[in-house]
Design a protein around this motif. Structure first.
Motif, PDB file in Angstrom:
ATOM      1  N   PRO A 353       4.646   0.200   3.953  1.00 40.51           N
ATOM      2  CA  PRO A 353       3.548   0.836   3.207  1.00 40.51           C
ATOM      3  C   PRO A 353       2.496  -0.194   2.824  1.00 40.51           C
ATOM      4  N   LEU A 354       1.225   0.176   2.957  1.00 34.17           N
ATOM      5  CA  LEU A 354       0.116  -0.734   2.688  1.00 34.17           C
ATOM      6  C   LEU A 354      -0.527  -0.411   1.346  1.00 34.17           C
ATOM      7  N   PRO A 355      -0.883  -1.427   0.581  1.00 37.63           N
ATOM      8  CA  PRO A 355      -1.595  -1.180  -0.688  1.00 37.63           C
ATOM      9  C   PRO A 355      -3.024  -0.745  -0.418  1.00 37.63           C
ATOM     10  N   THR A 356      -3.648  -0.220  -1.433  1.00 35.23           N
ATOM     11  CA  THR A 356      -5.017   0.250  -1.318  1.00 35.23           C
ATOM     12  C   THR A 356      -5.955  -0.901  -0.958  1.00 35.23           C
ATOM     13  N   GLY A 357      -6.855  -0.630  -0.014  1.00 31.35           N
ATOM     14  CA  GLY A 357      -7.875  -1.605   0.329  1.00 31.35           C
ATOM     15  C   GLY A 357      -7.522  -2.561   1.440  1.00 31.35           C
ATOM     16  N   GLU A 478     -16.373  -4.546   4.622  1.00 27.64           N
ATOM     17  CA  GLU A 478     -15.372  -5.370   3.967  1.00 27.64           C
ATOM     18  C   GLU A 478     -14.957  -4.727   2.647  1.00 27.64           C
ATOM     19  N   THR A 479     -13.770  -5.066   2.220  1.00 25.56           N
ATOM     20  CA  THR A 479     -13.226  -4.500   0.994  1.00 25.56           C
ATOM     21  C   THR A 479     -13.457  -5.461  -0.153  1.00 25.56           C
ATOM     22  N   GLY A 480     -14.028  -4.961  -1.253  1.00 24.26           N
ATOM     23  CA  GLY A 480     -14.226  -5.776  -2.433  1.00 24.26           C
ATOM     24  C   GLY A 480     -13.335  -5.309  -3.558  1.00 24.26           C
ATOM     25  N   ALA A 497      -9.621  -2.059  -6.819  1.00 28.02           N
ATOM     26  CA  ALA A 497     -10.015  -2.194  -5.425  1.00 28.02           C
ATOM     27  C   ALA A 497     -11.116  -1.188  -5.106  1.00 28.02           C
ATOM     28  N   LEU A 498     -12.150  -1.663  -4.427  1.00 27.27           N
ATOM     29  CA  LEU A 498     -13.291  -0.815  -4.115  1.00 27.27           C
ATOM     30  C   LEU A 498     -13.198  -0.178  -2.741  1.00 27.27           C
ATOM     31  N   ASP A 499     -12.197  -0.581  -1.955  1.00 31.26           N
ATOM     32  CA  ASP A 499     -12.058  -0.062  -0.592  1.00 31.26           C
ATOM     33  C   ASP A 499     -13.391  -0.240   0.143  1.00 31.26           C
ATOM     34  N   SER A 500     -13.940   0.847   0.648  1.00 32.89           N
ATOM     35  CA  SER A 500     -15.206   0.757   1.383  1.00 32.89           C
ATOM     36  C   SER A 500     -16.404   1.088   0.509  1.00 32.89           C
TER      37      SER A 500
END
Length: 648
Positions: A353-357, A478-480, A497-500
């Protein structure tokens, strides 16, 4: 007695929190009609400057993107948060100049307030930064000369003279304290009266050592440069009203391979706030090499043996129903970092499982045939010798979306060399839960990812862990992340996390608070207010207003250099590199009855757009917004644009 705000904040720092950006839907408008172009040009006043603005050019050694972002697009115009009628700049002879503007009148001629010491010699140094300044309170400011000196300046009472500035004109400013630093830009400064301390944040871009590059596992630092943030704390040894006799009591240094979009302190100067695309690390200045600061313990006095015993206890298996199957997995308090299955015909399947972002660019998969390593943001999730040798070329992986989280799916293709099932995937790691088939393993990984909320728990976070630059590996955004760093504990206490989500701008709204941040959501620009004073980490970002469709129009401006808004949120504005300024007014009551041509619906409010063309070919190097006017600075002139009600 009820706990104080500071005590409540201390209780929150025992573990990192992940606050969300909770949208106030009352501030959204799904029926926004768009901006109507105003045909009338607003009033524009041009004021020639007696001497050019100091604007050093980048040298041949300052060629990286970090240099361009840090030094090449800096705002040379400084508005006073305590008196928005005053704007400041530093000219080519290092005179600090003030321009006082009054609505509906021509700005007064620039007046010199202070000349930086030894300006004639120091401004000729090669590779220096531009001078920069920041107001720390209503009676003082800090000025950095870009050559390694920081000045605390006594400004006297500002903003108290009204239209008649006879009180302020008769008093020059005085540099009452000097501090030695590296050549840097002054990003933010604040004096906190409760502790009588001065806090300054300086930024520079410098060459990084090979050890520093290796320590970050960062393939994007190959240009050999790093962004460095220095947080200086100075204690006043005199009375709270005095500006001299300061002593440095702390210096914190952080490094990263990216220049942050946003950096400041909170209202109490206890936290450093950052918006950045890649992680910052604390640096031990007593050592010549870059080193990560050890993450603080959980604060409960646990020893390594106790922590190891707890880890062993967390490996107990529990049974959970997933898709009608009885699935054996890690306990609820510590979900398995991965699940896997095996088949004689289909080979080995691994699900993480991957974390957000996290994007594909943040994932590293290495299969040597005898060992398998999977790392996210440089931190190994799975690393060890395979139970049996496998063809190193028969390994594929992909990122697949699921309803509750995303999964990294890795497949070792082919057949096992023996018919005996593997007792484990890698010989040195028994954390992974083996499941009967690939479908059940994937379902269990989804459950583990959803229940944990993230790949790492708060105990595992080190100083400045945050989602690094991601994307989909095909040129995506990029993810900020928005990060709160505790200066005393040297650790992240809150991370969003801002994702996109696209970064738009930051703006100073009130003098006593850190700048607000504007982020794109769908087509809108949402303005967020940072506030940790209540100690509730879940609500440290408050949605205060919405600039309708501003995210959409900002994306269309490829030559944009500066973006800001009015302190009262009456408009948002975009300033190009040359000539043009675009102003987008918030909805205001319509002067006449307007109807939608298609639906016939009466439009009670209208939003207007103004396009301002300046009569200059010089680059625009400074920009500031007030409620009724916009200031634009070039090397030789300053322009005042009236944008208040009635200007369109």
């Amino acid at each position: 007695a009820a706990p104080s705000a500071m005590q409540a904040a201390d209780a929150q720092q025992s573990a990192c929190s992940y606050p969300e950006l909770r949208v106030n839907r009352d501030l959204l408008d799904s029926k926004f009609e768009g901006y109507k172009l105003a045909l009338e040009q607003p009033g524009i006043v041009e004021l020639k400057l007696p001497r050019p603005v100091d604007n050093p050019q980048l040298t041949e050694r300052q060629y990286s993107f970090d240099h361009l972002k840090a030094y090449g697009v800096q705002n040379h115009l400084y508005l006073d948060p305590w008196d928005l009628d005053c704007a400041y700049y530093l000219d080519s002879e290092w005179n600090l100049m003030r321009i006082r503007t009054v609505t509906d009148s021509c700005p007064d001629p620039p007046r010199p307030l202070l000349t930086l010491p030894n300006a004639a010699d120091r401004r000729l140094l090669s590779g220096r930064c531009q001078p920069s300044m920041a107001f720390v309170d209503e009676t003082a400011a800090c000025v950095a000369d870009g050559c390694g000196r920081l000045f605390l300046v006594d400004t006297g009472e500002r903003g108290s003279c009204g239209p008649d500035e006879s009180n302020i004109d008769n008093k020059d400013w005085e540099a009452c304290a000097t501090f030695e630093t590296e050549p840097s830009l002054l990003v933010y400064a604040r004096r906190y009266s409760a502790t009588n301390q001065l806090h300054c944040l300086l930024m520079r871009v410098c060459e990084s050592s090979a050890d520093a590059n290796k320590s970050t596992n960062d393939d994007k630092s190959s240009d050999g440069f790093r962004c460095v943030l220095d947080w200086f704390t100075y204690q006043s040894l005199g009375s709270p009203s005095s500006h001299g006799n300061y002593q440095q009591i702390r210096r914190l240094t952080l490094e990263s391979s990216c220049v942050p979009n946003y950096a400041c302190f909170d209202a109490e100067c206890r936290h450093l706030l950052l918006e950045c695309d890649r992680p910052f690390e604390f640096v031990d200045k007593d050592d010549k090499n870059t080193s990560k600061t050890t993450a603080p313990s959980s604060g409960n006095g646990e020893t390594e043996e106790t922590a190891k015993a707890d880890d062993d206890e967390q490996k107990r298996r529990s049974t959970r129903q997933v898709g009608g199957n009885s699935v054996s997995m890690a306990s609820e308090s510590a979900p398995s970092p991965y699940t896997w299955s095996q088949s004689q015909e289909d080979g080995i399947s691994v699900f993480i499982p991957l974390p957000t972002g996290v994007g594909k660019a943040d994932i590293e998969v290495t299969n040597t045939g005898v060992a398998l390593r999977v790392a996210i943001h440089g931190r190994p999730v799975l690393d060890g010798p395979l139970y049996e040798v496998w063809d190193k070329d028969a390994c594929t992986w992909t990122v697949e979306p699921h309803s509750e989280c995303r999964l990294l799916e890795l497949h070792l293709l082919g057949k096992r060399s023996s018919e005996t099932p593997w007792p484990c995937l890698v010989t040195n790691d028994a954390r992974g839960a083996e499941l009967p088939d690939a479908a059940t393993a994937a379902a269990a990984a989804v459950v583990a990812g959803a229940s944990s909320g993230d790949l790492y728990n708060a105990q595992e976070l080190e100083d400045c862990d945050l989602p690094e630059a991601g994307g989909d590996g095909d040129g995506g955004l990029e993810t900020g992340a928005l990060v709160w760093i505790d200066g005393e504990a040297k650790r992240v206490v809150a991370l969003t996390a801002l994702d996109s989500t696209q970064w738009l701008f930051a703006t100073r709204v009130t003098p006593s608070e850190p700048p607000y941040v504007c982020l794109r959501r769908d087509v809108d620009g949402l303005l967020w207010r940072p506030d940790f004073s209540g100690g509730d980490a879940s609500s440290i970002w408050q949605h205060v207003t919405t600039f309708h469709a501003f995210g959409y129009v900002r994306a269309s401006k490829t030559d944009a250099k500066f973006v800001s808004c009015a302190p009262s949120f009456g408009y948002a504005a975009i300033c190009d590199c040359y000539r043009h300024v675009y102003v987008y007014h918030s909805p205001r009551p319509a002067d006449t009855v307007l109807r939608n041509r298609q639906s016939g619906r009466v439009i009670a409010e209208r939003s207007t757009q103004q396009v301002v063309s300046l009569a200059t070919q010089d680059a625009l190097i400074g920009f500031g917004c007030c409620d009724s006017r916009i200031l634009v600075l070039t090397e030789r002139a300053i322009y005042l644009i009236r944008v208040g009600p009635g200007s369109d």
